[in-house]
Design a protein around this motif. Structure first.
Motif, PDB file in Angstrom:
ATOM      1  N   GLY A 296      -0.068  -5.734  12.070  1.00 19.72           N
ATOM      2  CA  GLY A 296      -0.862  -5.885  10.860  1.00 19.72           C
ATOM      3  C   GLY A 296      -1.225  -4.589  10.160  1.00 19.72           C
ATOM      4  O   GLY A 296      -1.859  -4.611   9.099  1.00 19.72           O
ATOM      5  N   LEU A 297      -0.837  -3.466  10.731  1.00 16.18           N
ATOM      6  CA  LEU A 297      -1.121  -2.155  10.139  1.00 16.18           C
ATOM      7  C   LEU A 297       0.152  -1.569   9.531  1.00 16.18           C
ATOM      8  O   LEU A 297       1.258  -1.783  10.051  1.00 16.18           O
ATOM      9  CB  LEU A 297      -1.671  -1.188  11.193  1.00 16.18           C
ATOM     10  N   THR A 298       0.011  -0.821   8.453  1.00 14.01           N
ATOM     11  CA  THR A 298       1.138  -0.129   7.836  1.00 14.01           C
ATOM     12  C   THR A 298       0.969   1.371   8.027  1.00 14.01           C
ATOM     13  O   THR A 298      -0.120   1.915   7.821  1.00 14.01           O
ATOM     14  CB  THR A 298       1.234  -0.457   6.334  1.00 14.01           C
ATOM     15  N   PHE A 299       2.052   2.041   8.434  1.00 12.81           N
ATOM     16  CA  PHE A 299       2.040   3.479   8.696  1.00 12.81           C
ATOM     17  C   PHE A 299       3.054   4.179   7.797  1.00 12.81           C
ATOM     18  O   PHE A 299       4.136   3.644   7.536  1.00 12.81           O
ATOM     19  CB  PHE A 299       2.410   3.765  10.152  1.00 12.81           C
ATOM     20  N   ASP A 300       2.707   5.378   7.349  1.00 13.53           N
ATOM     21  CA  ASP A 300       3.631   6.254   6.635  1.00 13.53           C
ATOM     22  C   ASP A 300       3.805   7.524   7.453  1.00 13.53           C
ATOM     23  O   ASP A 300       2.858   8.280   7.668  1.00 13.53           O
ATOM     24  CB  ASP A 300       3.083   6.605   5.257  1.00 13.53           C
TER      25      ASP A 300
ATOM     26  N   GLY B 127      -3.873   3.508   6.046  1.00 11.81           N
ATOM     27  CA  GLY B 127      -5.120   3.306   5.321  1.00 11.81           C
ATOM     28  C   GLY B 127      -5.671   4.623   4.834  1.00 11.81           C
ATOM     29  O   GLY B 127      -4.964   5.422   4.218  1.00 11.81           O
ATOM     30  N   ASP B 128      -6.940   4.882   5.159  1.00 14.80           N
ATOM     31  CA  ASP B 128      -7.589   6.124   4.729  1.00 14.80           C
ATOM     32  C   ASP B 128      -7.504   7.240   5.765  1.00 14.80           C
ATOM     33  O   ASP B 128      -8.070   8.315   5.563  1.00 14.80           O
ATOM     34  CB  ASP B 128      -9.077   5.850   4.423  1.00 14.80           C
ATOM     35  N   VAL B 129      -6.815   6.986   6.856  1.00 12.54           N
ATOM     36  CA  VAL B 129      -6.754   7.962   7.951  1.00 12.54           C
ATOM     37  C   VAL B 129      -5.418   8.698   7.935  1.00 12.54           C
ATOM     38  O   VAL B 129      -4.359   8.076   7.837  1.00 12.54           O
ATOM     39  CB  VAL B 129      -6.960   7.283   9.323  1.00 12.54           C
ATOM     40  N   THR B 130      -5.492  10.020   8.042  1.00  5.56           N
ATOM     41  CA  THR B 130      -4.295  10.860   8.111  1.00  5.56           C
ATOM     42  C   THR B 130      -4.315  11.661   9.407  1.00  5.56           C
ATOM     43  O   THR B 130      -5.275  12.378   9.686  1.00  5.56           O
ATOM     44  CB  THR B 130      -4.220  11.829   6.918  1.00  5.56           C
TER      45      THR B 130
ATOM     46  N   MET C 224       9.293   7.660   6.840  1.00  3.06           N
ATOM     47  CA  MET C 224       9.463   6.267   7.200  1.00  3.06           C
ATOM     48  C   MET C 224       8.162   5.511   6.947  1.00  3.06           C
ATOM     49  O   MET C 224       7.075   6.015   7.227  1.00  3.06           O
ATOM     50  CB  MET C 224       9.844   6.157   8.681  1.00  3.06           C
ATOM     51  N   LYS C 225       8.277   4.303   6.415  1.00  7.62           N
ATOM     52  CA  LYS C 225       7.143   3.383   6.320  1.00  7.62           C
ATOM     53  C   LYS C 225       7.431   2.237   7.279  1.00  7.62           C
ATOM     54  O   LYS C 225       8.503   1.628   7.208  1.00  7.62           O
ATOM     55  CB  LYS C 225       6.972   2.864   4.898  1.00  7.62           C
ATOM     56  N   PHE C 226       6.494   1.955   8.171  1.00 10.66           N
ATOM     57  CA  PHE C 226       6.705   0.872   9.127  1.00 10.66           C
ATOM     58  C   PHE C 226       5.400   0.123   9.365  1.00 10.66           C
ATOM     59  O   PHE C 226       4.301   0.626   9.063  1.00 10.66           O
ATOM     60  CB  PHE C 226       7.279   1.398  10.437  1.00 10.66           C
ATOM     61  N   SER C 227       5.517  -1.072   9.895  1.00  9.62           N
ATOM     62  CA  SER C 227       4.331  -1.883  10.177  1.00  9.62           C
ATOM     63  C   SER C 227       4.277  -2.242  11.651  1.00  9.62           C
ATOM     64  O   SER C 227       5.313  -2.392  12.313  1.00  9.62           O
ATOM     65  CB  SER C 227       4.335  -3.161   9.330  1.00  9.62           C
TER      66      SER C 227
END
Length: 330
Positions: free
Chosen positions: A248-252, A271-274, A242-245
């Motif tokens: 203002g942030l987007t998450f995968d 972003g650059d954080v997993t 799922m991709k969700f926001s």
């Protein structure tokens, strides 16, 4: 934060502490849907062949015995544990003579080509204004009028003749053969892991700093309440990702793998954080693991004296998400 999540989590731990089929069968864990389409009408012989194939590929969870009443209208399913890891003082030992049996008695009957296992349910202590009621669990796959055979739990049940269906991520099978019973489980193909208690908890944690239990992606939940409560927008979705926001942030989000009562890995990126969440469970600890080296991850299976192994990184997963959100942990 809403209290129902913490109550749900506490109840869930009690329900699934044993990992026994009878316990899971009686209580379930996901949300109910009033779905009269839960049992699909189809050619019986084709359905039996499919269920037998599914059973053959499923993993054996437990075995035991079946005690049948003289009148032929009720059975007692006894699922047994022979041997296990126990704690003796401050040390651990594998006891080959350890024995534990979990048993439940059901009335049984047939309705067409379905098997009904019925029991009177007492009021749920977590629910108000409940009365005793009869509940019948619906199985398919065997031969009408004959208990012996392979039966699949449909995840549907009658409560006072009204049908309710679950939608959890695993299937259960019983094989009755005379006085013997074998219980198997398998993960459902194409299950929607994005409609589960785990996603419900994830949204709640992101929006309100709740808690996440990584063993919950197998149990259905309607996640719309949390999604709407915290202004989360779903941008893309499959059954495992799922991709969700949010704010203002987007998450995968991705479920890398999920095996019921065994192991799980999920990944959340922004972003650059997993952030990686992992859960591992071994209900029946083998002799080579029954040692002090694993002591920090042993937990007693409630009311048995038997130890199971369980390891997860819930706290680290939550801390990683807090970092993405720029939120201080308390």
């Amino acid at each position: 934060m809403k209290t129902y999540n913490s109550v749900k989590q506490n109840v869930m731990r009690k329900m699934f502490a044993l990992g026994f089929a009878c316990v899971a069968l009686l209580v379930g864990c996901g949300g109910f849907t009033e779905d009269v389409n839960g049992i699909v009408a189809e050619d019986h012989s084709a359905k039996v062949t499919l269920i037998e194939s599914q059973y053959a590929l499923a993993r054996v969870a437990q075995s035991g015995k079946v005690e049948r009443s003289a009148a032929g209208d009720s059975i007692t399913i006894v699922l047994e544990i022979n041997g296990g890891c126990v704690k003796e003082g401050e040390s651990f030992a594998y006891d080959e003579n350890f024995y534990f049996a979990d048993s439940l008695t059901f009335a049984y009957s047939f309705r067409g080509d379905t098997l009904l296992l019925s029991k009177i349910r007492e009021p749920d202590p977590y629910e108000a204004d409940q009365e005793r009621y009869e509940e019948s669990f619906i199985f398919v796959g065997g031969t009408a009028g004959k208990l012996d055979g392979i039966w699949k739990n449909t995840q549907c049940r009658y409560r006072e003749e009204k049908m309710y269906c679950m939608n959890d991520g695993y299937d259960q099978f019983f094989k009755f053969d005379g006085d013997k019973v074998e219980y198997r489980v398998t993960d459902r193909v194409d299950y929607d892991y994005m409609q589960t208690v785990f996603v419900d908890q994830l949204f709640d944690f992101i929006g309100d700093g709740g808690s996440i239990q990584l063993e919950t992606p197998y149990y259905y939940s309607d996640t719309k309440y949390e999604q709407e409560e915290y202004g989360i927008s779903i941008l893309e979705k499959t059954k495992k990702s799922m991709k969700f926001s949010y704010n203002g942030l987007t998450f995968d989000l991705n479920v890398d793998y999920a095996y019921y009562k065994d192991s799980l890995s999920v990944t959340l990126k922004s972003g650059d954080v997993t952030c990686v969440g992992k859960h591992r469970e071994i209900v029946y600890v083998q002799p080579e693991m029954c040692s002090a080296a694993y002591a920090g991850n042993f937990y007693e299976i409630e009311d048995t004296g038997l130890l199971k192994y369980e390891k997860q990184n819930d706290s680290e997963f939550e801390a990683c998400i807090d970092g993405i959100l720029g939120r201080n942990q308390e």
